[in-house]
Design a protein around this motif. Structure first.
Motif, PDB file in Angstrom:
ATOM      1  N   ALA A 132       1.200  -1.228   0.698  1.00  0.00           N
ATOM      2  CA  ALA A 132      -0.120  -0.270   0.043  1.00  0.00           C
ATOM      3  C   ALA A 132       1.106   1.069  -0.071  1.00  0.00           C
ATOM      4  O   ALA A 132       1.075   2.360  -0.432  1.00  0.00           O
ATOM      5  N   VAL A 133       1.727   1.079   0.592  1.00  0.00           N
ATOM      6  CA  VAL A 133       3.021   2.173   0.311  1.00  0.00           C
ATOM      7  C   VAL A 133       3.480   2.635  -0.697  1.00  0.00           C
ATOM      8  O   VAL A 133       4.010   3.751  -0.753  1.00  0.00           O
ATOM      9  N   GLU A 134       3.714   1.449  -0.879  1.00  0.00           N
ATOM     10  CA  GLU A 134       4.966   1.604  -2.496  1.00  0.00           C
ATOM     11  C   GLU A 134       3.842   2.548  -3.626  1.00  0.00           C
ATOM     12  O   GLU A 134       4.065   2.536  -4.428  1.00  0.00           O
ATOM     13  N   ALA A 135       2.698   1.828  -3.261  1.00  0.00           N
ATOM     14  CA  ALA A 135       1.241   2.444  -4.524  1.00  0.00           C
ATOM     15  C   ALA A 135       1.076   3.819  -4.179  1.00  0.00           C
ATOM     16  O   ALA A 135       0.975   5.507  -5.456  1.00  0.00           O
ATOM     17  N   ALA A 136       1.540   4.413  -2.709  1.00  0.00           N
ATOM     18  CA  ALA A 136       0.961   5.994  -2.514  1.00  0.00           C
ATOM     19  C   ALA A 136       2.455   6.306  -3.328  1.00  0.00           C
ATOM     20  O   ALA A 136       2.418   7.190  -3.407  1.00  0.00           O
ATOM     21  N   ARG A 137       3.679   5.717  -2.662  1.00  0.00           N
ATOM     22  CA  ARG A 137       4.951   6.573  -3.274  1.00  0.00           C
ATOM     23  C   ARG A 137       4.802   6.876  -5.185  1.00  0.00           C
ATOM     24  O   ARG A 137       5.033   7.711  -5.201  1.00  0.00           O
ATOM     25  N   ALA A 138       4.680   5.730  -5.343  1.00  0.00           N
ATOM     26  CA  ALA A 138       4.546   5.377  -6.569  1.00  0.00           C
ATOM     27  C   ALA A 138       3.297   6.973  -7.506  1.00  0.00           C
ATOM     28  O   ALA A 138       3.452   7.381  -8.189  1.00  0.00           O
ATOM     29  N   ALA A 139       2.251   6.509  -7.282  1.00  0.00           N
ATOM     30  CA  ALA A 139       0.965   7.945  -7.379  1.00  0.00           C
ATOM     31  C   ALA A 139       1.256   8.849  -7.011  1.00  0.00           C
ATOM     32  O   ALA A 139       1.307  10.183  -8.101  1.00  0.00           O
ATOM     33  N   GLU A 140       2.572   9.714  -5.890  1.00  0.00           N
ATOM     34  CA  GLU A 140       3.297  10.890  -5.860  1.00  0.00           C
ATOM     35  C   GLU A 140       4.430  10.795  -6.618  1.00  0.00           C
ATOM     36  O   GLU A 140       4.848  12.041  -7.894  1.00  0.00           O
ATOM     37  N   ALA A 141       5.090   9.865  -7.621  1.00  0.00           N
ATOM     38  CA  ALA A 141       6.470  10.243  -8.702  1.00  0.00           C
ATOM     39  C   ALA A 141       4.932  10.261  -9.604  1.00  0.00           C
ATOM     40  O   ALA A 141       5.510  10.942 -10.712  1.00  0.00           O
ATOM     41  N   ASP A 142       3.639   9.969 -10.005  1.00  0.00           N
ATOM     42  CA  ASP A 142       3.284   9.819 -11.065  1.00  0.00           C
ATOM     43  C   ASP A 142       2.400  11.592 -11.287  1.00  0.00           C
ATOM     44  O   ASP A 142       1.238  11.992 -11.681  1.00  0.00           O
ATOM     45  N   GLY A 143       2.610  12.365  -9.912  1.00  0.00           N
ATOM     46  CA  GLY A 143       2.496  13.557  -9.782  1.00  0.00           C
ATOM     47  C   GLY A 143       1.321  13.901  -8.732  1.00  0.00           C
ATOM     48  O   GLY A 143       1.275  15.330  -8.395  1.00  0.00           O
ATOM     49  N   MET A 144       0.205  13.217  -8.344  1.00  0.00           N
ATOM     50  CA  MET A 144       0.084  13.554  -6.810  1.00  0.00           C
ATOM     51  C   MET A 144       1.376  14.966  -5.549  1.00  0.00           C
ATOM     52  O   MET A 144       2.184  13.968  -5.704  1.00  0.00           O
ATOM     53  N   LEU A 145       0.642  15.627  -5.393  1.00  0.00           N
ATOM     54  CA  LEU A 145       1.307  15.999  -3.658  1.00  0.00           C
ATOM     55  C   LEU A 145       1.757  15.375  -3.414  1.00  0.00           C
ATOM     56  O   LEU A 145       2.972  15.772  -2.387  1.00  0.00           O
TER      57      LEU A 145
END
Length: 496
Positions: free
Chosen positions: A209-222
């Motif tokens: 779940a945390v990896e998914a969160a980091r990936a979403a940040e890398a993809d543009g989420m603040l």
């Protein structure tokens, strides 16, 4: 700019009998004003990161209070009011607010400690941006979402990224102030009680779940935060949450929150921890010690002060003695009465004292204290400096500490509940933990970065304390049902 920066940290176990007065916040209460600033500057707290970020902006910094207490029972109403009032009173004239909060505070007069505080701050400063840093075990509420512009939580457990979390939240709030970003927040909260022992971020579903969160940040989420929640709080929803901060695109934030929440719900079984019987855990530790040249760790997570434990449950020690384990070092055991008796007796004295099982809770069946006889080996003020990696450089206060050597067990007893953050818990009282055959620690997770490297093996032990992983011990009255895993047939329809 004039910026309000404050810290209010408490993880509340509503089943814990350990009182939480104002004096519990700090050595003898919170720090105020300049002392609050100095207590955090240069440390590894989110508040320290806020101070550094504000200083880089050449802002006027207002630090009304820094209040942090070990997890325990509901915060006394007068203490909650004193902390909240100090923060709200300092808000007048401020242009922005940055708060270092835990996220799972329950007070006698508030089931939503952080949400109610944020609501008051927002009312006092309706147009000022508000940034919040939260613990990974925060219980997110609608009031928190409604009254903050930026929310970022830790991404590690054991927690080692407190400063980084504060720096992240500060960066986003200054981007908002300078017109570089327009943060919008989305939130999802599946009806899932995640066990704390399944919230470690180095393994399993929580890691994914945390990896998914980091990936979403890398993809543009603040910012994307996964908060496992703190389930030993009898409130409406002490459940896992996903909080997403996007740059002006609410639909994007909602989509990311939904996607990660769906992933978590699909893997909900992996957030459930099922304990072995205590006798089996101790027998496993005895087998692992055969031929080992390092200690075996037995972690008494059923009586863990960092989840509100009393640190005086004797179940694990009694079982270790029943199975005739030798070379045991155990602690810290919180027993002010025993410490006082050993202080009165003096180093070198042979004494018999009753220890443990003195702080009772309606959540667990009370047991009588245990009589032990031994020699007093050390008496100290119980203070030491944490070497890290958690809260590096901070001074730790165990209250007065004493060591009783029974020949089989060296017991470290303290006046205050205390997490074994550091080898200093033992070294400060003259014990080298590396020389033990068995280390019985009242801990769940925070001891691991320090003690696992010196150990041959680790065994998790679930005593029947107020931080047990057995939810069947606890009577939840206020929680919304159904909720998994209490209700195994729980369904959840995600929203758009």
């Amino acid at each position: 700019m004039k910026i309000l920066i404050a810290r209010m940290n408490h993880e509340t176990n509503t089943f814990s009998p350990v009182a939480t007065p104002l004096a519990a916040f700090g050595r003898n209460g919170p720090s105020y004003g300049e002392d609050a600033f100095n207590e955090n500057e240069g440390m590894q707290t989110a508040m320290a990161a806020f101070i550094d970020a504000a200083a880089r902006e050449h802002a006027a910094i207002v630090t009304p209070i820094s209040a942090s207490a070990n997890p325990s029972g509901p915060v006394q109403a007068s203490a909650y009011d004193a902390i909240s009032d100090a923060i709200v009173a300092a808000a007048t004239g401020c242009d922005a607010v940055m708060l270092d909060l835990h996220g799972a505070m329950v007070a006698e007069n508030s089931n939503d400690g952080e949400g109610d505080l944020l609501e008051r701050v927002r009312a006092a400063l309706p147009n000022a941006p508000i940034a919040v840093a939260l613990d990974l075990h925060g219980n997110v509420t609608q009031k928190m979402i409604d009254n903050a512009d930026v929310i970022v939580s830790f991404k590690t457990y054991p927690h080692v990224d407190m400063y980084e979390t504060g720096a992240h939240a500060a960066r986003l709030i200054f981007d908002l102030i300078h017109g570089k970003a327009k943060p919008v927040i989305a939130w999802r909260q599946p009806p899932l009680l995640a066990h704390t022992l399944r919230s470690a971020t180095a393994e399993g579903a929580m890691k994914r779940a945390v990896e998914a969160a980091r990936a979403a940040e890398a993809d543009g989420m603040l910012a994307v935060s996964v908060l496992s929640g703190f389930s030993l709080a009898d409130i409406a929803s002490p459940c896992i949450s996903v909080v997403v901060v996007a740059n002006g695109e609410r639909a994007q934030a909602e989509a990311v929150a939904e996607r990660i929440a769906r992933q978590i719900w699909r893997e909900r079984e992996d957030f459930v921890y099922r304990s072995e019987p205590l006798a089996e855990s101790v027998a496993q530790a005895a087998a692992l010690a055969q031929g080992a040249d390092k200690p075996v760790l037995l972690l008494d997570h059923g009586d863990n002060c960092m989840s509100g434990g009393t640190c005086d449950t004797m179940d694990l020690l009694e079982e270790a003695l029943r199975q005739k384990l030798e070379g045991v070092v155990s602690g810290p055991l919180c027993d002010p009465q025993a410490v006082a008796a050993l202080m009165a007796a003096g180093v070198g004295s042979k004494v018999t004292v009753t220890i443990g099982n003195k702080v009772t809770s309606r959540a667990v069946t009370p047991k009588p204290p245990v009589a032990v006889t031994g020699v007093v080996r050390a008496l100290t003020d119980g203070e030491y400096v944490i070497s890290g990696p958690t809260y590096t450089g901070q001074r730790a206060f165990m209250g007065r500490a004493a060591v009783l050597d029974t020949g089989t067990v060296k017991l470290v007893m303290t006046e205050r509940t205390h997490e074994p953050w550091d080898l200093g818990v033992f070294e400060s009282v003259g014990i080298d933990p590396r020389r033990a055959r068995f280390l019985l620690l009242k801990s769940r997770m925070y001891c691991r970065p320090v003690f696992v490297p010196i150990a041959a093996a680790l065994v998790e032990c679930d005593s029947r304390g107020v931080t047990s992983s057995d939810y069947g011990l606890f009577r939840f009255k206020h929680m919304k049902r159904p909720v998994f895993p209490l209700d195994t047939q729980t369904e959840w329809a995600l929203t758009n």
